[in-house]
Design an enzyme around this catalytic site. Structure first.
Site, PDB file in Angstrom:
ATOM      1  N   VAL A 147     -18.906 138.680 -16.538  1.00  0.00           N
ATOM      2  CA  VAL A 147     -18.637 140.117 -16.417  1.00  0.00           C
ATOM      3  C   VAL A 147     -18.777 140.741 -17.805  1.00  0.00           C
ATOM      4  O   VAL A 147     -17.824 141.225 -18.415  1.00  0.00           O
ATOM      5  CB  VAL A 147     -17.244 140.365 -15.814  1.00  0.00           C
ATOM      6  CG1 VAL A 147     -17.154 141.787 -15.237  1.00  0.00           C
ATOM      7  CG2 VAL A 147     -16.907 139.361 -14.724  1.00  0.00           C
ATOM      8  N   HIS A 148     -20.024 140.710 -18.287  1.00  0.00           N
ATOM      9  CA  HIS A 148     -20.319 141.116 -19.666  1.00  0.00           C
ATOM     10  C   HIS A 148     -19.651 142.440 -20.047  1.00  0.00           C
ATOM     11  O   HIS A 148     -18.995 142.552 -21.080  1.00  0.00           O
ATOM     12  CB  HIS A 148     -21.835 141.284 -19.845  1.00  0.00           C
ATOM     13  CG  HIS A 148     -22.648 140.075 -19.513  1.00  0.00           C
ATOM     14  ND1 HIS A 148     -22.834 139.020 -20.378  1.00  0.00           N
ATOM     15  CD2 HIS A 148     -23.338 139.766 -18.395  1.00  0.00           C
ATOM     16  CE1 HIS A 148     -23.620 138.100 -19.810  1.00  0.00           C
ATOM     17  NE2 HIS A 148     -23.933 138.531 -18.616  1.00  0.00           N
TER      18      HIS A 148
END
Ligand code: RIB
Ligand code: CA
Length: 309
Positions: free
Chosen positions: A237-238
Site C-alpha cells: 500500500v505504497h
C-alpha cells in the site's frame, strides 16, 4: 490536538484510495483538498475515481483535476497494474459530485497561501501538477510546510530496473520538485514495499459486510498476486506511507540525503539518485529518505481507518 492541514495530489489507483481513506480518518490530519493527475489511469478516470472514493467515504472534499500528461514526455497508461478502471476492477457507483473548475496547480497555491506556511503537500502520483504549480507560482515555496511524497527509491525500480513508477512517469517534473527549496520527505520503495497487507489481513476485510471493506477486498486480489509474485509480503500500500508519515512520523525511520533525478539517460531516466551510500555527496541534503517502518503500527492504522469508514 492541533490538526495538521494536508493536501493530497493523487492518481487513484487502489493504494491512492487507501491513502485517501487513511487521511480522512486519522485524527491528526485535516484534509483540505484533493487534486488529480494522469498516472495509474488517464486524468478523467483518476478524477472520477477520486469522486467515487469520496462518495464511498461519505465526504465531499473538493477535487481539482490537473495535468493529463507529463511536462515533456508522452503519457504512458499505468493500466497494467491497477486495471483498466484504475480501481483493480472493483465496481463503485457513478460519482454523485463533480470536480472543480479551478486547475490543481492554482488550487494548491490558494490552499497553501490560506494556510500561511503550514500546509503539508502529500503527493501520491507523478509530480506534474506540483512542477506546474511551482513554475506558475514562484512564491509557492514560501507557503508550503513540506512536500511528503510517495515515489522513487535509493536502490531499485518497479517500472524499470532503475526507476519507480511515479518518478519515471514524469522525471522532469520530479527534478523540479527535488530542486525546489521546500523541505521534502521521500517514501520510496525501500519503505513502501514493507508497507503491505497480507492475504489473511485482506481476507479479514472480506468478512466485514461494509462497503469500504468490501471495496478493498474486491480491488486488491490482482495487486496482491503481482506483489507476492515478486517476493513482496502482500499488497504493497505504497501511497498510505506518506499519509501516515505526516500524522505519525514515529512509525518510520530514515536518513537525510541529497536526492536528484536522472532525466537524460534512456537506460536510467526516472531514477532518484541519492547519496545515502556514497562517500561522494551532493552539495546539499534536500530530502529525508524514509527507509523503514513499524509494520504492525502501519497495519493497525490502515485497517482501523478502513474498518471505521
Ligand atoms: O510505484 C508505486 C506508485 O505508482 C503508487 O503511487 C501507485 O499508486 C502508482 O501510482
Ligand atoms: Ca498513486
Amino acid at each position: 490536538m492541533k490538526r495538521i492541514p494536508v493536501w493530497i495530489d493523487c492518481d487513484p489507483g487502489v493504494d491512492d484510495a487507501a491513502a485517501l481513506v487513511l487521511a480522512d480518518r486519522l485524527p491528526e490530519l485535516e484534509l483540505l483538498g484533493i487534486s488529480t493527475v494522469a498516472g495509474n489511469a488517464p486524468l478523467p478516470l483518476t478524477t472520477e475515481n477520486a469522486l467515487k472514493i469520496c462518495d464511498l467515504m461519505g465526504k465531499d472534499y473538493p477535487i481539482f483535476p490537473g495535468a493529463d500528461k507529463p511536462l515533456l514526455r508522452p503519457y504512458e497508461y499505468g493500466e497494467s497494474f491497477h486495471g483498466a478502471d484504475g480501481l483493480g476492477g472493483a465496481k463503485l457507483p457513478d460519482p454523485s459530485g463533480k470536480a472543480q473548475a479551478v486547475p490543481a496547480w492554482d488550487a494548491i497555491y490558494e490552499a497553501a497561501k490560506t494556510c500561511v506556511g503550514k500546509l503539508e503537500l502529500i503527493t501520491l502520483g507523478p509530480l506534474t501538477n506540483i512542477a506546474i504549480a511551482l513554475a506558475k507560482h514562484p512564491d509557492l515555496p514560501d507557503y508550503l510546510y513540506r512536500i511528503t511524497l510517495m515515489g522513487g527509491s535509493a536502490t531499485r525500480g518497479n517500472c524499470t530496473p532503475a526507476a519507480e513508477f511515479n518518478i519515471h512517469a514524469d522525471p522532469e517534473a520530479a527534478q523540479i520538485v527535488f530542486r525546489c527549496p521546500v523541505p521534502k520527505v521521500m517514501c520510496g520503495l525501500e519503505v513502501t514495499e514493507q508497507a503491505f497487507l497480507t492475504r489473511d489481513e485482506l481476507d479479514g476485510l472480506g468478512r466485514i459486510d461494509r462497503p469500504m471493506c468490501r471495496f478493498f477486498y474486491e480491488a486488491t486480489p490482482d495487486l496482491w498476486r503481482k506483489n507476492t509474485a515478486v517476493g513482496q509480503g502482500g499488497w504493497c500500500v505504497h501511497d498510505a506511507c506518506p499519509v501516515l508519515y505526516a500524522a505519525r512520523p514515529e512509525v518510520f525511520s530514515g536518513r537525510e540525503a541529497g536526492v536528484f533525478v536522472e532525466t537524460q539517460s534512456e537506460l536510467t531516466f526516472g531514477k532518484t539518485v541519492t547519496d545515502l551510500c556514497s562517500d561522494k555527496k551532493f552539495g546539499e541534503k534536500n530530502t529525508l529518505v524514509v527507509l523503514d517502518l513499524d509494520r504492525p503500527a502501519f497495519r493497525d492504522a490502515l485497517l482501523g481507518a478502513i474498518k471505521r469508514a
